[in-house]
Design a protein around this motif. Structure first.
Motif, PDB file in Angstrom:
ATOM      1  N   ASP A 101      -9.601   2.246  -4.051  1.00  0.00           N
ATOM      2  CA  ASP A 101     -10.062   2.528  -2.699  1.00  0.00           C
ATOM      3  C   ASP A 101     -11.569   2.320  -2.640  1.00  0.00           C
ATOM      4  O   ASP A 101     -12.184   1.835  -3.597  1.00  0.00           O
ATOM      5  CB  ASP A 101      -9.670   3.948  -2.274  1.00  0.00           C
ATOM      6  N   LEU A 156      -5.210   3.716  -7.596  1.00  0.00           N
ATOM      7  CA  LEU A 156      -5.448   2.918  -6.402  1.00  0.00           C
ATOM      8  C   LEU A 156      -6.927   2.561  -6.306  1.00  0.00           C
ATOM      9  O   LEU A 156      -7.796   3.412  -6.504  1.00  0.00           O
ATOM     10  CB  LEU A 156      -5.039   3.708  -5.161  1.00  0.00           C
ATOM     11  N   HIS A 181      -8.087  -4.223   1.357  1.00  0.00           N
ATOM     12  CA  HIS A 181      -7.181  -5.360   1.202  1.00  0.00           C
ATOM     13  C   HIS A 181      -7.572  -6.202  -0.014  1.00  0.00           C
ATOM     14  O   HIS A 181      -8.761  -6.377  -0.302  1.00  0.00           O
ATOM     15  CB  HIS A 181      -7.225  -6.243   2.445  1.00  0.00           C
ATOM     16  N   SER A 229      -2.391  -3.432  -1.297  1.00  0.00           N
ATOM     17  CA  SER A 229      -3.567  -2.831  -1.920  1.00  0.00           C
ATOM     18  C   SER A 229      -3.653  -3.297  -3.374  1.00  0.00           C
ATOM     19  O   SER A 229      -2.698  -3.863  -3.912  1.00  0.00           O
ATOM     20  CB  SER A 229      -3.488  -1.304  -1.871  1.00  0.00           C
ATOM     21  N   SER A 262       0.822  -1.201   0.000  1.00  0.00           N
ATOM     22  CA  SER A 262       0.000   0.000   0.000  1.00  0.00           C
ATOM     23  C   SER A 262       0.858   1.255   0.000  1.00  0.00           C
ATOM     24  O   SER A 262       2.028   1.237   0.406  1.00  0.00           O
ATOM     25  CB  SER A 262      -0.924   0.018   1.216  1.00  0.00           C
TER      26      SER A 262
END
Length: 210
Positions: free
Chosen positions: A166, A164, A194, A151, A120
Motif C-alpha cells: 500500500d 500488501l 495499482h 494490487s 485486490s
C-alpha cells in the motif's frame, strides 16, 4: 578426451532444450533451488470469468499428464516456465483473505522475496460477499466491475507471510530515493496502489529483477 567433453556438452544442451519448465512443492525447495524438471509444460491463461471465480489469479500450468497436473494444481508452490516465475496462490492469503486457486506471475524482489499481482483484497471481499448474499449472478456482477482492480503483494518464502504493498509500504521502499518518493506522492490517490503505478517505481528503485 576432448571428444568426450564435446559429446557431454551436446547431451546437456539437448536435455536443457527438452525441458520446458520445472516446479517445487515447498518454499524450502524453492529457496534451496531444488526443482523437479518437466519436459512438457504450458501456462494457460484463464478466461475473465474463471479468474473472477477462482480468485483473480491468471494462470494454470498444464502438462497433459493427469498425475503431474494434479501435483501442479494442488501441491506445487512455484513453477518456472522458461525464465518466468509463477506462484501458486492456492494456499496463500493476506489480511485473512484468500487469493484463490491458480497461479500469478511473480518476480524476484529484493533478492529474497517474491512480488506478485493479484485481485485486490477489497475486490475479493466484495465478490465473496455478493456471491454469498445473491448467489452466482450477484457475484458475477460484483466481480466483473472489479476484475481489473489488482494490487501488488510481497511474499516471504521463508515464512509464507504475504504483505500488501500500500502507500505506506511504498513510502518505506522508496525512502532512500527522495526523487522517487516525491514523484509517487504526486500520483493519483485512486490509482496509487495499482500495479501499473507501483511497478515502474519499484523497477527504478532496483527492487525487482525483471
Amino acid at each position: 578426451m576432448n571428444r568426450t567433453i564435446i559429446v557431454l556438452c551436446l547431451l546437456l544442451t539437448s536435455l536443457a532444450t527438452k525441458a520446458q519448465g520445472s516446479y517445487c512443492n515447498t518454499f524450502a525447495e524453492y529457496i534451496g533451488g531444488h526443482f523437479t524438471q518437466l519436459e512438457q509444460l504450458q501456462m494457460q491463461t484463464r478466461s475473465k470469468s474463471k479468474r473472477i471465480w477462482w480468485g483473480g489469479v491468471d494462470f494454470q500450468p498444464v502438462t497433459g499428464d493427469k498425475a503431474t497436473d494434479k501435483i501442479l494444481k494442488k501441491q506445487a508452490c512455484v513453477v518456472m516456465y522458461h525464465d518466468s516465475i509463477y506462484l501458486n496462490c492456492r494456499n496463500l492469503s493476506c489480511q485473512g483473505v484468500a487469493f484463490g486457486k491458480g497461479y500469478a506471475r511473480a518476480y524476484v524482489f529484493e533478492r529474497d522475496y517474491l512480488l506478485f499481482c493479484a485481485q485486490s483484497i477489497k475486490a475479493r471481499q466484495k465478490t465473496s460477499s455478493a456471491a454469498l448474499a445473491f448467489g452466482l449472478l450477484g457475484g458475477t456482477i460484483a466481480a466483473s466491475s472489479l476484475s481489473d482492480n489488482y494490487s501488488c503483494y510481497i511474499l516471504n518464502p521463508g515464512t509464507g507471510v504475504v504483505e500488501l504493498i500500500d502507500k505506506n509500504v511504498m513510502h518505506r521502499l522508496l525512502e532512500e530515493r527522495n526523487d522517487l518518493e516525491m514523484e509517487y506522492r504526486l500520483t493519483d490517490p485512486k490509482l496509487n496502489f495499482h500495479p501499473e503505478t507501483l511497478l515502474p517505481f519499484l523497477i527504478k528503485q532496483g527492487l525487482i529483477e525483471e
